[in-house]
Write a protein that holds these residues in place. Structure first.
Motif, PDB file in Angstrom:
ATOM      1  N   GLN A 141      48.372 -15.557  21.056  1.00 19.73           N
ATOM      2  CA  GLN A 141      49.354 -14.992  20.142  1.00 19.73           C
ATOM      3  C   GLN A 141      48.734 -14.074  19.088  1.00 19.73           C
ATOM      4  OE1 GLN A 141      52.907 -15.593  20.008  1.00 19.73           O
ATOM      5  NE2 GLN A 141      52.469 -16.275  22.079  1.00 19.73           N
ATOM      6  N   CYS A 142      47.533 -14.401  18.622  1.00 18.62           N
ATOM      7  CA  CYS A 142      46.999 -13.753  17.420  1.00 18.62           C
ATOM      8  C   CYS A 142      45.808 -12.831  17.654  1.00 18.62           C
ATOM      9  CB  CYS A 142      46.584 -14.821  16.399  1.00 18.62           C
ATOM     10  SG  CYS A 142      47.904 -15.951  15.908  1.00 18.62           S
ATOM     11  N   PHE A 143      45.053 -13.040  18.736  1.00 21.26           N
ATOM     12  CA  PHE A 143      43.754 -12.388  18.822  1.00 21.26           C
ATOM     13  C   PHE A 143      43.712 -11.293  19.884  1.00 21.26           C
ATOM     14  CE2 PHE A 143      41.490 -16.480  17.279  1.00 21.26           C
ATOM     15  CZ  PHE A 143      41.898 -16.194  15.986  1.00 21.26           C
ATOM     16  N   ALA A 144      42.718 -10.415  19.694  1.00 23.17           N
ATOM     17  CA  ALA A 144      42.431  -9.395  20.701  1.00 23.17           C
ATOM     18  C   ALA A 144      41.905 -10.059  21.968  1.00 23.17           C
ATOM     19  CB  ALA A 144      41.403  -8.412  20.143  1.00 23.17           C
ATOM     20  N   GLY A 145      42.051  -9.356  23.101  1.00 26.58           N
ATOM     21  CA  GLY A 145      41.693  -9.934  24.394  1.00 26.58           C
ATOM     22  C   GLY A 145      40.232 -10.320  24.503  1.00 26.58           C
ATOM     23  N   GLU A 146      39.987 -11.513  25.027  1.00 23.79           N
ATOM     24  CA  GLU A 146      38.619 -12.022  25.160  1.00 23.79           C
ATOM     25  C   GLU A 146      37.805 -11.194  26.137  1.00 23.79           C
ATOM     26  OE1 GLU A 146      36.424 -16.041  26.867  1.00 23.79           O
ATOM     27  OE2 GLU A 146      38.400 -16.221  25.938  1.00 23.79           O
ATOM     28  N   ASP A 147      38.421 -10.796  27.259  1.00 20.15           N
ATOM     29  CA  ASP A 147      37.677 -10.053  28.290  1.00 20.15           C
ATOM     30  C   ASP A 147      37.190  -8.706  27.771  1.00 20.15           C
ATOM     31  OD1 ASP A 147      38.079 -12.125  30.028  1.00 20.15           O
ATOM     32  OD2 ASP A 147      39.834 -11.239  30.990  1.00 20.15           O
ATOM     33  N   VAL A 148      38.023  -8.035  26.982  1.00 22.58           N
ATOM     34  CA  VAL A 148      37.643  -6.718  26.453  1.00 22.58           C
ATOM     35  C   VAL A 148      36.477  -6.855  25.487  1.00 22.58           C
ATOM     36  CG1 VAL A 148      38.426  -4.710  25.146  1.00 22.58           C
ATOM     37  CG2 VAL A 148      39.993  -5.858  26.725  1.00 22.58           C
ATOM     38  N   ILE A 149      36.554  -7.854  24.602  1.00 23.35           N
ATOM     39  CA  ILE A 149      35.471  -8.079  23.634  1.00 23.35           C
ATOM     40  C   ILE A 149      34.200  -8.487  24.356  1.00 23.35           C
ATOM     41  CG2 ILE A 149      34.706  -9.541  21.719  1.00 23.35           C
ATOM     42  CD1 ILE A 149      37.579  -9.620  20.754  1.00 23.35           C
ATOM     43  N   ARG A 150      34.338  -9.345  25.353  1.00 26.34           N
ATOM     44  CA  ARG A 150      33.171  -9.783  26.128  1.00 26.34           C
ATOM     45  C   ARG A 150      32.442  -8.578  26.721  1.00 26.34           C
ATOM     46  NH1 ARG A 150      31.372 -14.329  29.291  1.00 26.34           N
ATOM     47  NH2 ARG A 150      33.034 -15.569  28.373  1.00 26.34           N
ATOM     48  N   GLN A 151      33.208  -7.654  27.297  1.00 21.92           N
ATOM     49  CA  GLN A 151      32.602  -6.479  27.927  1.00 21.92           C
ATOM     50  C   GLN A 151      31.903  -5.616  26.871  1.00 21.92           C
ATOM     51  OE1 GLN A 151      35.301  -4.159  30.271  1.00 21.92           O
ATOM     52  NE2 GLN A 151      33.779  -2.612  30.798  1.00 21.92           N
ATOM     53  N   CYS A 152      32.565  -5.393  25.731  1.00 26.09           N
ATOM     54  CA  CYS A 152      31.970  -4.573  24.657  1.00 26.09           C
ATOM     55  C   CYS A 152      30.660  -5.177  24.170  1.00 26.09           C
ATOM     56  CB  CYS A 152      32.946  -4.453  23.481  1.00 26.09           C
ATOM     57  SG  CYS A 152      34.380  -3.414  23.801  1.00 26.09           S
ATOM     58  N   VAL A 153      30.705  -6.457  23.886  1.00 24.95           N
ATOM     59  CA  VAL A 153      29.548  -7.113  23.279  1.00 24.95           C
ATOM     60  C   VAL A 153      28.421  -7.307  24.285  1.00 24.95           C
ATOM     61  CG1 VAL A 153      28.736  -9.229  22.161  1.00 24.95           C
ATOM     62  CG2 VAL A 153      30.945  -8.252  21.527  1.00 24.95           C
ATOM     63  N   MET A 154      28.742  -7.782  25.471  1.00 23.33           N
ATOM     64  CA  MET A 154      27.711  -8.072  26.470  1.00 23.33           C
ATOM     65  C   MET A 154      26.919  -6.827  26.839  1.00 23.33           C
ATOM     66  SD  MET A 154      26.987 -11.076  27.459  1.00 23.33           S
ATOM     67  CE  MET A 154      26.132 -10.670  28.979  1.00 23.33           C
ATOM     68  N   ASP A 155      27.616  -5.713  27.060  1.00 17.67           N
ATOM     69  CA  ASP A 155      26.926  -4.473  27.433  1.00 17.67           C
ATOM     70  C   ASP A 155      25.905  -4.071  26.372  1.00 17.67           C
ATOM     71  OD1 ASP A 155      28.361  -4.367  29.735  1.00 17.67           O
ATOM     72  OD2 ASP A 155      29.772  -2.827  29.069  1.00 17.67           O
ATOM     73  N   LYS A 156      26.304  -4.176  25.106  1.00 23.75           N
ATOM     74  CA  LYS A 156      25.414  -3.733  24.029  1.00 23.75           C
ATOM     75  C   LYS A 156      24.262  -4.713  23.829  1.00 23.75           C
ATOM     76  CE  LYS A 156      28.326  -0.520  23.795  1.00 23.75           C
ATOM     77  NZ  LYS A 156      28.044   0.662  24.656  1.00 23.75           N
ATOM     78  N   LEU A 157      24.543  -6.014  23.938  1.00 25.62           N
ATOM     79  CA  LEU A 157      23.473  -7.000  23.770  1.00 25.62           C
ATOM     80  C   LEU A 157      22.429  -6.869  24.871  1.00 25.62           C
ATOM     81  CD1 LEU A 157      25.426 -10.215  22.665  1.00 25.62           C
ATOM     82  CD2 LEU A 157      24.223  -8.566  21.244  1.00 25.62           C
ATOM     83  N   ASN A 158      22.880  -6.671  26.094  1.00 27.05           N
ATOM     84  CA  ASN A 158      21.935  -6.466  27.196  1.00 27.05           C
ATOM     85  C   ASN A 158      21.106  -5.199  26.976  1.00 27.05           C
ATOM     86  OD1 ASN A 158      22.695  -8.757  28.604  1.00 27.05           O
ATOM     87  ND2 ASN A 158      24.318  -7.706  29.729  1.00 27.05           N
ATOM     88  N   GLN A 159      21.768  -4.158  26.473  1.00 29.50           N
ATOM     89  CA  GLN A 159      21.096  -2.893  26.227  1.00 29.50           C
ATOM     90  C   GLN A 159      19.968  -3.043  25.207  1.00 29.50           C
ATOM     91  OE1 GLN A 159      23.814   0.247  25.056  1.00 29.50           O
ATOM     92  NE2 GLN A 159      22.185   1.409  24.054  1.00 29.50           N
ATOM     93  N   TYR A 160      20.171  -3.916  24.223  1.00 32.22           N
ATOM     94  CA  TYR A 160      19.180  -4.088  23.164  1.00 32.22           C
ATOM     95  C   TYR A 160      18.264  -5.293  23.402  1.00 32.22           C
ATOM     96  CZ  TYR A 160      20.915  -0.378  20.152  1.00 32.22           C
ATOM     97  OH  TYR A 160      21.241   0.839  19.631  1.00 32.22           O
TER      98      TYR A 160
END
Length: 637
Positions: free
Chosen positions: A177-196
């Motif tokens: 009801q309240c939060f942004a989609g988990e899958d979208v955030i997962r993709q954003c964060v995971m890609d950048k963490l792996n990159q660094y």
């Protein structure tokens, strides 16, 4: 989504028969005027979802469905998420409203939604006050406005995180009801963490995603971090800030309304750094600073002082602890939580390392002015347990002589069986008969194990054993070869220190009375209670299963003892309700307590035993349980 009142009315209505207005009023405890207003609201919702409310004078109201698929979907989507029949359930719902409504709410509105009196809601609110106090938050009560949670944004987000992690299906519904989609955030964060070059465990990644969801929700509603809250010397590195900046830009791509200023970027960097595991191939290695070095040294010194166990010589342990401290320091500074999925098993399997870790963490608690959670203690306990296991492998092995009266073949078989059963404790094993023993060089022999009586004196301890020894006898022999003190832990549990008449409604009241009663029966210094209370201020001492194990901040008594108090009613301790208190005082004489810490959790964490002790309030029940567990432990070890 149907609120609780509309759901109650819908549950009262039927497709098969008319329901009178009188019945609806009685079932919902509402006036006819209020029911008519609510029926109008419910009717509008039903018309959009495949049904109508039909009203017939003299009969009442009935549901008529014209689109079964749409109506069933409406019922499914509108399933009541929060059940509010008990105080615990009401508190859970009220916290949801207070944490997610972002505006004042009046007590009268809560009473109406929860079908509860003002007195009942006021009682629930007092418990919510205590809950929020654990996060340094305040439930503000403003005349003509209502209730609103106030406090630091960092603590508010921490409160939201732990509240959601404690829910099940309600938490899933709130996220949807309240939060942004988990899958979208997962993709954003995971890609950048792996990159660094970051490498996170899956459980940690799920927590970070939820923390980011909470941050985005709070930002959307105008609640951001302040510079003051993010002004600690956190030990963040440039790579942490760079990674957070990249993640922030990626998240802004989801929704331009997400605006990350400097405090929010630093908060995001803290979330990442507080849980990171760097890949070995990544060139930016962790540099251990003097602060961490000193903290680890002080932690190990504390373990020596209390348990007389020297872990300094284990360089691998020191290295692991120093690396672990880099992320732990950030979590402690910002009151961040890292759940330990193996905590229960660690407490039960590695109870002695856990006790040492808890002592070591008192150094951290005092330094960072915060309570170190059981989860964090569990991670440090695993490091210590690994060190102890390594130490066991290099421990002194024994040279023994086996004396057997039977022939050469059976003597060799006896030697083979002995070596196979105790190979981890033996260096050299020799066999001889009883007649050859007086002439044998025993200068490097530790023990003689004989299947026959030896009638003459020898300069080595003799233990008579059976040719075919069973598992219980094997347990006793292992304890001997390990050079363990085989004394029973029963000596620590004295009957005069077993109490069933300690009263109090808070842990402070209970401990004050218990310390006073102990002072009447045992030789304790005047500062005994002060030391016990000091420990309570910096370390959690409730272990679940209705049990708390408080003890002085440092060894202070000449003898080790455990005072047991069985309370008439459970009281809230730190995170758990407690009805049995085991107050442990460790001797200043540095005795070996490994057996105590290995055996005591077997009954302290045993639900059946604790409930029996609460019911019977009997010293004999305690002693009987310890004897049984010791017998079992003796042959298993």
């Amino acid at each position: 989504m149907l609120d609780l009142t509309l759901r109650k009315i819908l549950d009262c209505l039927s497709e098969d028969a008319f329901v009178s207005m009188d019945v609806l009023c009685k079932q919902t405890h509402r006036s006819e005027k209020t029911i008519r207003k609510l029926l109008s609201e419910l009717g509008g919702m039903l018309e959009e979802n495949g049904a109508n409310l039909v009203k017939k004078y003299g009969k009442g109201i009935q549901i008529v469905v014209f689109d079964r698929t749409a109506y069933q979907k409406f019922l499914s989507d509108g399933e009541q998420v929060f059940s509010c029949n008990t105080s615990e359930e009401r508190i859970r719902y009220i916290l949801y409203v207070l944490l997610f409504r972002n505006e004042f709410i009046k007590i009268e509105d809560l009473c109406e939604k929860l079908f509860a009196s003002r007195k009942t809601i006021s009682t629930d609110l007092r418990q919510i006050d205590e809950y929020l106090d654990g996060y340094c938050l305040i439930l503000e009560r403003k005349p003509y406005h209502g209730l609103l949670i106030t406090g630091q944004e960092l603590r508010f987000r921490q409160c939201m995180l732990e509240y959601l992690m404690g829910l099940q299906r309600e938490g899933d519904w709130i996220r949807g009801q309240c939060f942004a989609g988990e899958d979208v955030i997962r993709q954003c964060v995971m890609d950048k963490l792996n990159q660094y070059g970051y490498l996170l465990y899956e459980s940690e990644l799920r927590t970070i995603i939820l923390q980011i969801q909470i941050a985005l929700y709070r930002l959307q509603n105008g609640h951001g971090m302040t510079i003051e809250e993010m002004d600690y010397n956190s030990g963040l590195k440039e790579i942490d800030i760079d990674t957070a900046n990249v993640c922030a830009r990626s998240l802004q791509g989801i929704n331009p309304a997400y605006v990350f200023d400097i405090p929010e970027i630093k908060y995001l960097a803290i979330l990442i750094s507080g849980k990171k595991r760097q890949q070995a191939s990544y060139p930016d290695n962790i540099v251990i600073d003097m602060e961490i070095n000193q903290l680890v040294n002080d932690m190990l010194a504390s373990v020596i002082k209390v348990f007389n166990v020297d872990l300094y010589e284990d360089f691998e342990l020191q290295t692991i602890l120093r690396k672990h401290m880099f992320a732990l320091r950030i979590r402690l500074q910002y009151h961040m939580q890292l759940k330990n999925p193996m905590l229960k098993e660690i407490k039960e399997t590695y109870s002695f390392p856990y006790a040492m870790a808890a002592q070591a963490c008192t150094i951290l608690a005092e330094y960072f002015h915060t309570i170190v959670s059981e989860d964090e203690i569990g991670y440090i306990a695993m490091c210590i347990a690994l060190s102890i296991e390594r130490k066991k492998k290099t421990a002194n092995r024994r040279n023994i002589v086996l004396v057997c009266e039977s022939g050469t073949g059976s003597a060799k078989l006896f030697q083979y069986r002995f070596e196979e059963a105790f190979k981890d404790y033996l260096n050299r094993v020799e066999v001889c008969d009883v007649h050859s023993l007086p002439d044998k060089d025993l200068s490097e022999v530790d023990y003689i194990f004989s299947t026959v009586p030896i009638q003459f004196n020898v300069p080595v301890p003799i233990y008579q054993v059976q040719y075919f020894f069973d598992s219980r006898s094997a347990g006793r022999l292992k304890k001997l070869l390990k050079n363990c003190n085989a004394q029973s832990i029963l000596r620590y549990f004295r009957e005069e220190l077993f109490f069933t008449d300690i009263s109090g409604t808070t842990k402070e009241e209970v401990l004050h009375q218990l310390c006073a009663r102990i002072a009447e029966k045992a030789d304790v210094p005047d500062t005994f209670e002060e030391y016990v209370m000091r420990r309570e201020q910096i370390m959690q001492t409730d272990f679940g299963n209705c049990v708390a194990i408080p003890h002085p901040y440092a060894p202070i008594t000449q003898e080790t003892f455990v005072s047991v108090a069985v309370l008439n009613k459970p009281i809230h301790w730190f995170t758990h309700d407690v009805q049995v208190v085991f107050l442990l005082s460790i001797s200043v004489n540095k005795e070996n307590l490994e057996d105590f810490y290995n055996i005591s959790p077997m009954f302290m964490l045993d639900e059946e035993f604790v409930q029996t002790l609460i019911r019977e309030k009997s010293y004999e029940v305690l002693i009987s349980a310890i004897k049984k567990i010791e017998d079992d432990y003796e042959w298993r070890t």
